[in-house]
Write an enzyme that holds these catalytic residues in place. Structure first.
Site, mmCIF file in Angstrom:
data_model
loop_
_atom_site.group_PDB
_atom_site.id
_atom_site.type_symbol
_atom_site.label_atom_id
_atom_site.label_comp_id
_atom_site.label_asym_id
_atom_site.label_seq_id
_atom_site.Cartn_x
_atom_site.Cartn_y
_atom_site.Cartn_z
ATOM 1 N N TYR A 10 0.991 -1.146 0.030
ATOM 2 C CA TYR A 10 -0.059 0.072 0.319
ATOM 3 C C TYR A 10 0.976 1.313 0.105
ATOM 4 C CZ TYR A 10 -4.895 -0.696 0.088
ATOM 5 O OH TYR A 10 -6.134 -0.678 -0.103
ATOM 6 N N GLU A 43 -0.617 4.866 -0.298
ATOM 7 C CA GLU A 43 -1.324 5.883 -0.561
ATOM 8 C C GLU A 43 -0.429 7.288 -0.305
ATOM 9 O OE1 GLU A 43 -5.043 5.789 1.450
ATOM 10 O OE2 GLU A 43 -5.674 4.293 0.409
ATOM 11 N N ASP A 51 -7.592 15.502 -22.861
ATOM 12 C CA ASP A 51 -7.480 13.906 -22.767
ATOM 13 C C ASP A 51 -6.866 13.400 -24.075
ATOM 14 O OD1 ASP A 51 -7.720 11.265 -22.840
ATOM 15 O OD2 ASP A 51 -9.994 11.459 -21.961
ATOM 16 N N THR A 102 -4.205 7.744 -21.021
ATOM 17 C CA THR A 102 -3.675 6.251 -20.623
ATOM 18 C C THR A 102 -2.669 5.932 -21.080
ATOM 19 O OG1 THR A 102 -5.129 5.433 -22.609
ATOM 20 C CG2 THR A 102 -6.302 5.435 -20.618
ATOM 21 N N LYS A 125 -2.625 2.400 -24.784
ATOM 22 C CA LYS A 125 -2.941 2.858 -26.287
ATOM 23 C C LYS A 125 -1.744 2.723 -27.104
ATOM 24 C CE LYS A 125 -7.735 4.316 -24.954
ATOM 25 N NZ LYS A 125 -7.576 4.557 -23.473
ATOM 26 N N ARG A 129 -1.655 -1.348 -18.783
ATOM 27 C CA ARG A 129 -3.282 -0.609 -18.582
ATOM 28 C C ARG A 129 -2.969 0.508 -17.502
ATOM 29 N NH1 ARG A 129 -7.428 -1.617 -20.903
ATOM 30 N NH2 ARG A 129 -6.408 -3.230 -22.339
HETATM 31 N N1 DSN Z 1 -12.660 2.438 -23.959
HETATM 32 C C1 DSN Z 1 -11.792 3.438 -24.667
HETATM 33 C C2 DSN Z 1 -11.908 3.333 -26.241
HETATM 34 O O1 DSN Z 1 -11.794 2.144 -26.888
HETATM 35 O O2 DSN Z 1 -11.702 4.204 -27.057
HETATM 36 C C3 DSN Z 1 -11.973 4.666 -24.232
HETATM 37 O O3 DSN Z 1 -12.006 4.520 -22.983
#
Ligand code: DSN
Length: 473
Positions: free
Chosen positions: A65, A67, A242, A271, A274, A280
């Site tokens: 942990y 935090e 974003d 994120t 991607k 992730r």
């Molecule tokens: N789920 C993602 C996407 O496929 O674009 C975005 O959160």
């Protein structure tokens, strides 16, 4: 028997240990690798992380942990997590040339919530906030609580509309952000399919939002963040971007100048899994004046940081700092444009007519089917995509009229522009041979022999590009 390399040895040993407790889990993990190796992965938000990224997550950092923030934790014994987080932050700042980075968010939604909290706390005059933050919550009377909630409530957010490619977390009702904020949308010019900045400016002036959100999950074009910042400044809004979908294109220096959100936005979320090709998870970048509020993300909004995932983020950021990542990012866009061109030449209608980024949005309406039918028919043929709304979609967000395809994953696998043309042919073959089952927006008719033939062609096309070639499982 030939000697195994380190990666094969590591994954095999890990699976043996897992199998000794629950073989079904080991089998599902193994089957996932097999399935991913066999199919054309065109989901625009997915990728293949490196073995080093994957291996960095399977260890005892998960047991801790932590935090709080580096050096200021709510738990004892966090010295190693401090090291991990500091290294991840160091690489993240250098990679994006950002003054501040926060690498704790568990996902993009979490990163956006951290950012929304930071902006609210920074911008909104809130009575009693100091008492609240000092955790003397029992001191607040019912009336003071009501005043505090009222101050946060009814704040305004302007984000891209869902059917134009915006994300649920940009103020839409099915998401908590749509319950937190009074939201209005900007969309695209119906003639071009591209953001109408004049209309955006007019809406911002009329609506006077606290936050303007840039970024998308299904918009196939570049966004001019310098122009959006000008608009935000004109109306006194905080400008948030974003960049989850295109973070890899920013890191890889394909999106520079006006198209790089980092120098223009007050706060940027992402994120890491991607186009960035990491584990992730999520991250936040901010101008220094917002840093102390973002640092409150855990435990204000987030549960304890996933230290094992922060370790993997550090690896991914370090990998993306290698000059080869810039070639990779450019290849993603070259492939996306080749795929778009291949589809267009075969008469397939594309939202906005093409792409500047990693994704292409196909309008399947001319084939007489819904996005849901197209998605399922393509999946029967080992082509993995997802359905997506298109601007002014007559089929709504569930059945949709669009298919979103993206190239980050197949580019990681080594496919190039010649293969993209062959993929365009496969997609066109499936879509033009699919028809709706009578009266249904979900059921469809596709000759199984044709689906089988396309599956085989997909497998043949992938054969020269083995996935995780160093892993023999
Ligand atoms: N789920 C993602 C996407 O496929 O674009 C975005 O959160």
């Amino acid at each position: 028997m030939s000697e195994l390399n380190a990666e094969s040895t590591a994954f095999r040993a890990a699976l043996d240990v897992v199998r000794s407790v629950e073989p079904r889990i080991a089998d599902a993990i193994t089957k996932e690798l097999h399935d991913q190796r066999e199919s054309l992965k065109l989901i625009a938000s997915e990728n293949y992380a490196s073995p080093a990224v994957l291996l960095a997550m399977g260890n005892w950092l998960s047991d801790k942990y932590a935090e709080g923030t580096i050096g200021r934790r709510f738990y004892a014994g966090c010295q190693n997590v401090d090291t991990v987080e500091a290294v991840a932050v160091e690489h993240a700042k250098a990679l994006f040339d950002a003054p501040y980075a926060y690498v704790q968010p568990h996902s993009g939604i979490d990163a956006n919530l951290v950012a929304y909290w930071a902006i609210l706390a920074d911008r909104v005059e809130v009575p009693h906030l100091q008492k609240f933050e000092k955790r003397q919550v029992n001191d607040l009377s019912e009336a003071e609580w009501a005043e505090l909630r009222a101050a946060f409530g009814n704040q305004r957010m302007l984000g891209m509309s869902l059917d134009a490619g915006g994300h649920l977390t940009h103020g839409f009702r099915p998401n908590i952000s749509g319950k937190m904020f009074d939201q209005r949308s900007y969309g695209v010019d119906p003639a071009t399919g591209q953001i109408d900045y004049k209309a955006l400016r007019d809406t911002a002036k009329e609506f006077q939002p606290l936050i303007i959100v840039g970024g998308y999950s299904a918009y196939p074009r570049k966004v001019n963040f310098a122009t959006m910042r000008e608009i935000a400044d004109e109306v006194g809004a905080t400008f948030m971007v974003d960049m989850a979908h295109f973070a890899g294109l920013v890191a890889g220096k394909v999106f520079t100048g006006d198209y790089n959100p980092i120098p223009h936005a007050h706060i940027v979320t992402t994120t890491t899994h991607k186009s960035l090709r990491g584990p992730r998870g999520g991250a936040v970048f901010a101008q220094p004046e917002l840093a102390s509020q973002v640092d409150r993300g855990c435990p204000m909004v987030l549960g304890g940081p996933l230290s094992h995932v922060m370790a993997a983020k550090a690896i991914a950021f370090a990998e993306a700092r290698d000059p080869s990542f810039q070639t990779y990012a450019q290849n993603i866009v070259d492939n996306s444009q080749a795929l778009a061109e291949g589809l267009r030449r075969r008469g397939v209608q594309l939202v906005s007519g093409g792409t500047d980024n990693h994704l292409v949005l196909i309008d399947v309406h001319p084939f007489g089917i819904t996005g849901r039918q197209a998605e399922a028919a393509l999946l029967d043929s080992e082509i993995v995509t997802n359905r997506n709304a298109i601007p002014q979609d007559p089929n709504g967000a569930w059945y949709t009229s669009g298919i979103r395809v993206g190239t980050p994953a197949l580019t990681s696998r080594g496919l190039g522009t010649a293969e993209m043309d062959q993929i365009a042919e496969l997609i066109h073959t499936v879509l033009s041979n699919t028809s709706p089952a009578e009266g249904s927006k979900a059921k469809y008719v596709l000759d199984p022999a044709l689906a089988d033939r396309v599956s085989k062609q997909a497998t043949e096309l992938l054969a020269p590009f083995p996935l995780y070639p160093s892993v023999t499982i």
